[in-house]
Write a protein that holds these residues in place. Structure first.
Motif, PDB file in Angstrom:
ATOM      1  N   GLY A   1     -16.261 -30.752   3.574  1.00  0.00           N
ATOM      2  CA  GLY A   1     -16.820 -31.766   4.468  1.00  0.00           C
ATOM      3  C   GLY A   1     -16.194 -31.634   5.839  1.00  0.00           C
ATOM      4  N   ARG A   2     -16.633 -32.501   6.747  1.00  0.00           N
ATOM      5  CA  ARG A   2     -16.160 -32.390   8.116  1.00  0.00           C
ATOM      6  C   ARG A   2     -14.669 -32.679   8.223  1.00  0.00           C
ATOM      7  NH1 ARG A   2     -18.793 -35.434  12.266  1.00  0.00           N
ATOM      8  NH2 ARG A   2     -18.917 -37.120  10.760  1.00  0.00           N
ATOM      9  N   SER A   3     -14.060 -32.155   9.266  1.00  0.00           N
ATOM     10  CA  SER A   3     -12.645 -32.390   9.514  1.00  0.00           C
ATOM     11  C   SER A   3     -12.374 -33.874   9.574  1.00  0.00           C
ATOM     12  CB  SER A   3     -12.252 -31.785  10.863  1.00  0.00           C
ATOM     13  OG  SER A   3     -11.989 -30.439  10.694  1.00  0.00           O
TER      14      SER A   3
ATOM     15  N   LYS B   1      -1.492 -31.535   2.453  1.00  0.00           N
ATOM     16  CA  LYS B   1      -1.071 -32.085   3.750  1.00  0.00           C
ATOM     17  C   LYS B   1      -2.230 -32.770   4.458  1.00  0.00           C
ATOM     18  CE  LYS B   1       2.956 -29.310   4.345  1.00  0.00           C
ATOM     19  NZ  LYS B   1       2.729 -28.397   3.195  1.00  0.00           N
ATOM     20  N   THR B   2      -1.980 -34.002   4.915  1.00  0.00           N
ATOM     21  CA  THR B   2      -3.022 -34.766   5.603  1.00  0.00           C
ATOM     22  C   THR B   2      -2.575 -35.019   7.040  1.00  0.00           C
ATOM     23  OG1 THR B   2      -2.049 -36.911   5.056  1.00  0.00           O
ATOM     24  CG2 THR B   2      -3.553 -35.977   3.444  1.00  0.00           C
ATOM     25  N   SER B   3      -3.507 -35.454   7.857  1.00  0.00           N
ATOM     26  CA  SER B   3      -3.147 -35.748   9.241  1.00  0.00           C
ATOM     27  C   SER B   3      -4.188 -36.636   9.892  1.00  0.00           C
ATOM     28  CB  SER B   3      -3.050 -34.433  10.021  1.00  0.00           C
ATOM     29  OG  SER B   3      -2.987 -34.725  11.408  1.00  0.00           O
ATOM     30  N   GLY B   4      -3.745 -37.490  10.817  1.00  0.00           N
ATOM     31  CA  GLY B   4      -4.676 -38.303  11.594  1.00  0.00           C
ATOM     32  C   GLY B   4      -5.476 -37.445  12.559  1.00  0.00           C
ATOM     33  N   ALA B   5      -4.934 -36.279  12.899  1.00  0.00           N
ATOM     34  CA  ALA B   5      -5.642 -35.379  13.820  1.00  0.00           C
ATOM     35  C   ALA B   5      -6.490 -34.409  13.019  1.00  0.00           C
ATOM     36  CB  ALA B   5      -4.640 -34.607  14.664  1.00  0.00           C
ATOM     37  N   PRO B   6      -7.795 -34.300  13.347  1.00  0.00           N
ATOM     38  CA  PRO B   6      -8.652 -33.385  12.588  1.00  0.00           C
ATOM     39  C   PRO B   6      -8.206 -31.933  12.706  1.00  0.00           C
ATOM     40  CG  PRO B   6      -9.891 -34.472  14.366  1.00  0.00           C
ATOM     41  CD  PRO B   6      -8.489 -34.968  14.444  1.00  0.00           C
TER      42      PRO B   6
ATOM     43  N   PRO C   1     -10.626 -26.164   4.313  1.00  0.00           N
ATOM     44  CA  PRO C   1     -10.610 -26.574   5.724  1.00  0.00           C
ATOM     45  C   PRO C   1     -11.897 -27.344   6.024  1.00  0.00           C
ATOM     46  CG  PRO C   1     -10.376 -24.183   5.512  1.00  0.00           C
ATOM     47  CD  PRO C   1     -10.760 -24.700   4.168  1.00  0.00           C
ATOM     48  N   GLY C   2     -11.809 -28.256   6.983  1.00  0.00           N
ATOM     49  CA  GLY C   2     -13.000 -29.012   7.353  1.00  0.00           C
ATOM     50  C   GLY C   2     -13.880 -28.211   8.296  1.00  0.00           C
ATOM     51  N   PHE C   3     -15.145 -28.589   8.362  1.00  0.00           N
ATOM     52  CA  PHE C   3     -15.991 -27.920   9.362  1.00  0.00           C
ATOM     53  C   PHE C   3     -16.395 -28.906  10.459  1.00  0.00           C
ATOM     54  CE2 PHE C   3     -18.908 -28.340   5.534  1.00  0.00           C
ATOM     55  CZ  PHE C   3     -19.558 -29.483   5.951  1.00  0.00           C
TER      56      PHE C   3
ATOM     57  N   ALA D   1      -8.972 -43.556  -0.402  1.00  0.00           N
ATOM     58  CA  ALA D   1      -7.646 -43.025  -0.709  1.00  0.00           C
ATOM     59  C   ALA D   1      -6.597 -44.131  -0.619  1.00  0.00           C
ATOM     60  CB  ALA D   1      -7.306 -41.892   0.253  1.00  0.00           C
ATOM     61  N   THR D   2      -6.902 -45.214   0.077  1.00  0.00           N
ATOM     62  CA  THR D   2      -5.914 -46.291   0.196  1.00  0.00           C
ATOM     63  C   THR D   2      -6.010 -47.287  -0.972  1.00  0.00           C
ATOM     64  OG1 THR D   2      -7.393 -47.369   1.764  1.00  0.00           O
ATOM     65  CG2 THR D   2      -5.570 -46.175   2.707  1.00  0.00           C
ATOM     66  N   SER D   3      -7.228 -47.677  -1.333  1.00  0.00           N
ATOM     67  CA  SER D   3      -7.342 -48.628  -2.455  1.00  0.00           C
ATOM     68  C   SER D   3      -7.466 -47.887  -3.796  1.00  0.00           C
ATOM     69  CB  SER D   3      -8.556 -49.531  -2.264  1.00  0.00           C
ATOM     70  OG  SER D   3      -9.749 -48.840  -2.601  1.00  0.00           O
TER      71      SER D   3
HETATM   72  N1  LIG Z   1      -8.407 -46.004   5.570  1.00  0.00           N
HETATM   73  C1  LIG Z   1      -8.529 -44.795   5.016  1.00  0.00           C
HETATM   74  N2  LIG Z   1      -8.066 -43.710   5.659  1.00  0.00           N
HETATM   75  C2  LIG Z   1      -8.226 -42.494   5.082  1.00  0.00           C
HETATM   76  C3  LIG Z   1      -8.871 -42.337   3.820  1.00  0.00           C
HETATM   77  N3  LIG Z   1      -8.892 -41.017   3.531  1.00  0.00           N
HETATM   78  C4  LIG Z   1      -8.267 -40.401   4.547  1.00  0.00           C
HETATM   79  N4  LIG Z   1      -7.866 -41.268   5.478  1.00  0.00           N
HETATM   80  C5  LIG Z   1      -7.169 -40.944   6.752  1.00  0.00           C
HETATM   81  O1  LIG Z   1      -7.997 -40.061   7.497  1.00  0.00           O
HETATM   82  C6  LIG Z   1      -7.222 -39.062   8.155  1.00  0.00           C
HETATM   83  C7  LIG Z   1      -7.674 -37.684   7.727  1.00  0.00           C
HETATM   84  O2  LIG Z   1      -7.398 -37.494   6.364  1.00  0.00           O
HETATM   85  P1  LIG Z   1      -7.232 -36.023   5.725  1.00  0.00           P
HETATM   86  O3  LIG Z   1      -7.140 -36.241   4.244  1.00  0.00           O
HETATM   87  O4  LIG Z   1      -6.157 -35.258   6.391  1.00  0.00           O
HETATM   88  O5  LIG Z   1      -8.660 -35.403   6.111  1.00  0.00           O
HETATM   89  P2  LIG Z   1      -9.195 -33.903   5.844  1.00  0.00           P
HETATM   90  O6  LIG Z   1     -10.645 -34.039   5.488  1.00  0.00           O
HETATM   91  O7  LIG Z   1      -8.338 -33.213   4.848  1.00  0.00           O
HETATM   92  O8  LIG Z   1      -9.064 -33.270   7.299  1.00  0.00           O
HETATM   93  P3  LIG Z   1      -8.925 -31.702   7.725  1.00  0.00           P
HETATM   94  O9  LIG Z   1      -7.888 -31.082   6.851  1.00  0.00           O
HETATM   95  O10 LIG Z   1      -8.514 -31.797   9.138  1.00  0.00           O
HETATM   96  O11 LIG Z   1     -10.272 -31.097   7.541  1.00  0.00           O
HETATM   97  C8  LIG Z   1      -5.764 -39.387   7.801  1.00  0.00           C
HETATM   98  O12 LIG Z   1      -5.215 -40.169   8.833  1.00  0.00           O
HETATM   99  C9  LIG Z   1      -5.880 -40.190   6.516  1.00  0.00           C
HETATM  100  O13 LIG Z   1      -4.794 -41.088   6.318  1.00  0.00           O
HETATM  101  C10 LIG Z   1      -9.369 -43.510   3.172  1.00  0.00           C
HETATM  102  O14 LIG Z   1      -9.956 -43.481   2.091  1.00  0.00           O
HETATM  103  N5  LIG Z   1      -9.168 -44.695   3.807  1.00  0.00           N
END
Ligand SMILES: Nc1nc2c(ncn2[C@@H]2O[C@H](COP(=O)(O)OP(=O)(O)OP(=O)(O)O)[C@@H](O)[C@H]2O)c(=O)[nH]1
Ligand SMILES: [Mg+2]
Length: 205
Positions: free
Chosen positions: A30-32, A51-56, A77-79, A178-180
């Motif tokens: 899915g998208r970044s 590893k997660t991040s607020g930055a795409p 990786p996201g697209f 992912a939070t609840s």
């Molecule tokens: N509130 C909330 N935030 C979320 C949820 N899932 C992910 N996030 C936030 O969204 C941001 C991106 O999450 P990632 O899991 O890194 O996203 P990703 O799809 O892996 O991103 P890329 O690796 O860049 O493609 C982070 O700041 C997460 O904490 C969710 O279900 N609820």
């Protein structure tokens, strides 16, 4: 299904570097920034295995995790990340296409879409491509904690309506946070069910 063990296996820049295809595999695409890595951790009850991040644009490689010593969960990786150069975007996309074309143990792709965002061409095009390749997929609406249920219901209906413009039959949809931790059991049970069907296809009847 209960997750009893989960471990990082390998990060691959090329499909050839991925593990052997002897175990069933499920991928998050899915998208970044849509939440692929966060969902990987949530399903496995891990804080930061992926590893997660607020930055795409955080995940740049194909990441294999092994769950219960039985199946692979793959964080891709996201697209569609606008800030990545055109060349990098094209090479990510190529890696993703190669990955799906070559993994013969691919059981189901989970296409993640942000529940707040209207249907995006890049996601719909990708689902079309999966369809032409005959790769089964389901859609996961992510980040549902960020919406109230009335709006969520509206967005879900809008998405399904859009898909019905091109698809005769809708795929399965899941909702997640992912939070609840909403959606965890449903998604894991679906994976369990798919593994059963996959294994049956190899057994002599
Ligand atoms: N509130 C909330 N935030 C979320 C949820 N899932 C992910 N996030 C936030 O969204 C941001 C991106 O999450 P990632 O899991 O890194 O996203 P990703 O799809 O892996 O991103 P890329 O690796 O860049 O493609 C982070 O700041 C997460 O904490 C969710 O279900 N609820
Ligand atoms: Mg990621």
């Amino acid at each position: 299904m209960r997750v009893t063990t989960s471990e990082f296996v390998v990060s691959s820049a090329k499909v050839e570097q991925c593990p052997k295809t002897e175990k069933p595999e499920f991928a998050f695409i899915g998208r970044s920034n849509v939440g692929k890595s966060s969902l990987t951790n949530m399903l496995c009850d891990r804080k930061s295995m992926a590893k997660t991040s607020g930055a795409p644009g955080k995940t740049r490689l194909i990441n294999h995790f092994i769950v219960n010593d039985a199946w692979y969960l793959v964080d891709l990786p996201g697209f569609g990340y606008a800030k990545v150069s055109k060349k990098d975007r094209a090479s990510f996309m190529k890696l993703i296409y190669n990955y799906f074309e070559q993994r013969e143990n691919m059981v189901n792709a989970f296409v993640l879409v942000d529940c707040r965002v209207e249907p995006q061409k890049i996601d719909l095009d990708f689902m079309e491509w999966l369809g032409t390749k005959g790769i089964p997929f389901t859609v996961i609406f992510t980040k549902i904690d960020k919406m109230n249920s009335a709006e969520l219901g509206k967005n879900l209906e809008r998405y399904k309506k859009k898909m019905l413009e091109t698809w005769e039959e809708l795929p399965k949809f899941f909702l997640s946070s992912a939070t609840s931790r909403h959606g965890k059991d449903e998604i894991l049970n679906y994976i369990d069910y798919c593994i059963g069907v996959y294994e049956e296809s190899f057994s002599d009847t």
